[in-house]
Design a protein around this motif. Sequence first.
Motif, PDB file in Angstrom:
ATOM      1  N   SER A   1     -36.067  41.020  41.338  1.00 37.08           N
ATOM      2  CA  SER A   1     -36.391  40.278  40.066  1.00 37.08           C
ATOM      3  C   SER A   1     -37.884  40.861  40.075  1.00 37.08           C
TER       4      SER A   1
ATOM      5  N   SER B   1     -32.185  37.156  35.012  1.00 40.08           N
ATOM      6  CA  SER B   1     -30.184  37.082  35.259  1.00 40.08           C
ATOM      7  C   SER B   1     -30.717  38.019  35.860  1.00 40.08           C
TER       8      SER B   1
ATOM      9  N   GLU C   1     -27.476  39.712  35.248  1.00 43.65           N
ATOM     10  CA  GLU C   1     -27.081  40.799  35.157  1.00 43.65           C
ATOM     11  C   GLU C   1     -28.110  41.616  34.929  1.00 43.65           C
TER      12      GLU C   1
ATOM     13  N   ARG D   1     -24.849  38.452  43.083  1.00 43.43           N
ATOM     14  CA  ARG D   1     -24.573  37.067  43.187  1.00 43.43           C
ATOM     15  C   ARG D   1     -24.744  36.911  44.725  1.00 43.43           C
TER      16      ARG D   1
ATOM     17  N   ASP E   1     -40.217  34.166  34.943  1.00 42.78           N
ATOM     18  CA  ASP E   1     -38.784  35.130  34.369  1.00 42.78           C
ATOM     19  C   ASP E   1     -39.132  36.294  33.482  1.00 42.78           C
TER      20      ASP E   1
ATOM     21  N   SER F   1     -37.042  38.662  32.638  1.00 43.12           N
ATOM     22  CA  SER F   1     -35.785  39.126  31.987  1.00 43.12           C
ATOM     23  C   SER F   1     -36.057  40.197  31.275  1.00 43.12           C
TER      24      SER F   1
END
Length: 212
Positions: free
Chosen positions: A11, A131, A133, A160, A184, A186
């Motif tokens: 992350s 995310s 992905e 995942r 976040d 992303s």
Amino acid sequence: MIIAVDGPAASGKGTIAKALARHYGLPHMDTGLLYRAVALNLWRWGGDPGNEFEALRACHELGVDPADEELRSEPVSKIASSVSAYPSVRSALLERQQAFARQQGGAVLDGRDIGTVIAPDAAVKLFVTASPEVRAERRLKELHGRGMDAPLEDVLADIRARDERDSSRETAPLKQAADAIRLDTSELTVEQAIAEAIRLAELRLAETSASV
């Protein structure tokens, strides 16, 4: 001053935690390296990750060399994700992490349960996410940097699966602390993510100072 940075794999929490430590002049601990060190011990002994007693034995005389490339190898990563779910392993490493957090002057720690278990009284708590992905693409880029390759779909499946293990374990699951600020990353570059983390930390510290 204790700063807690939590979040799932890839992350960006580690990069952000290191940047916050530099910014505030604080020592930094990547608590994930402790579990990787346990996993590496177990792997080198030929121990069974499915045996909690053997995983606990691997916690003894634990040395952590951040420069050891095997700590970040895929086999060790997978073992670390498994053994970190054992309550006895987490308990064995708890005191070491809390002592680091409570040292004079404070510290920055990143992991998955810093704001909820290790340092619930931290002055600043960030929950860094992205995310699946995006995180899979980051992990694949990291693998390429180490001369390794893997299908993106396999890396995503592993991300995942790791999220599920970390979030569903009974002891110290991965979750956002009620008073943590969500970040976040992303759509952010590394520089943007670091700048936003510092801004959020300054905001929280200012709020805390104003309420005293």
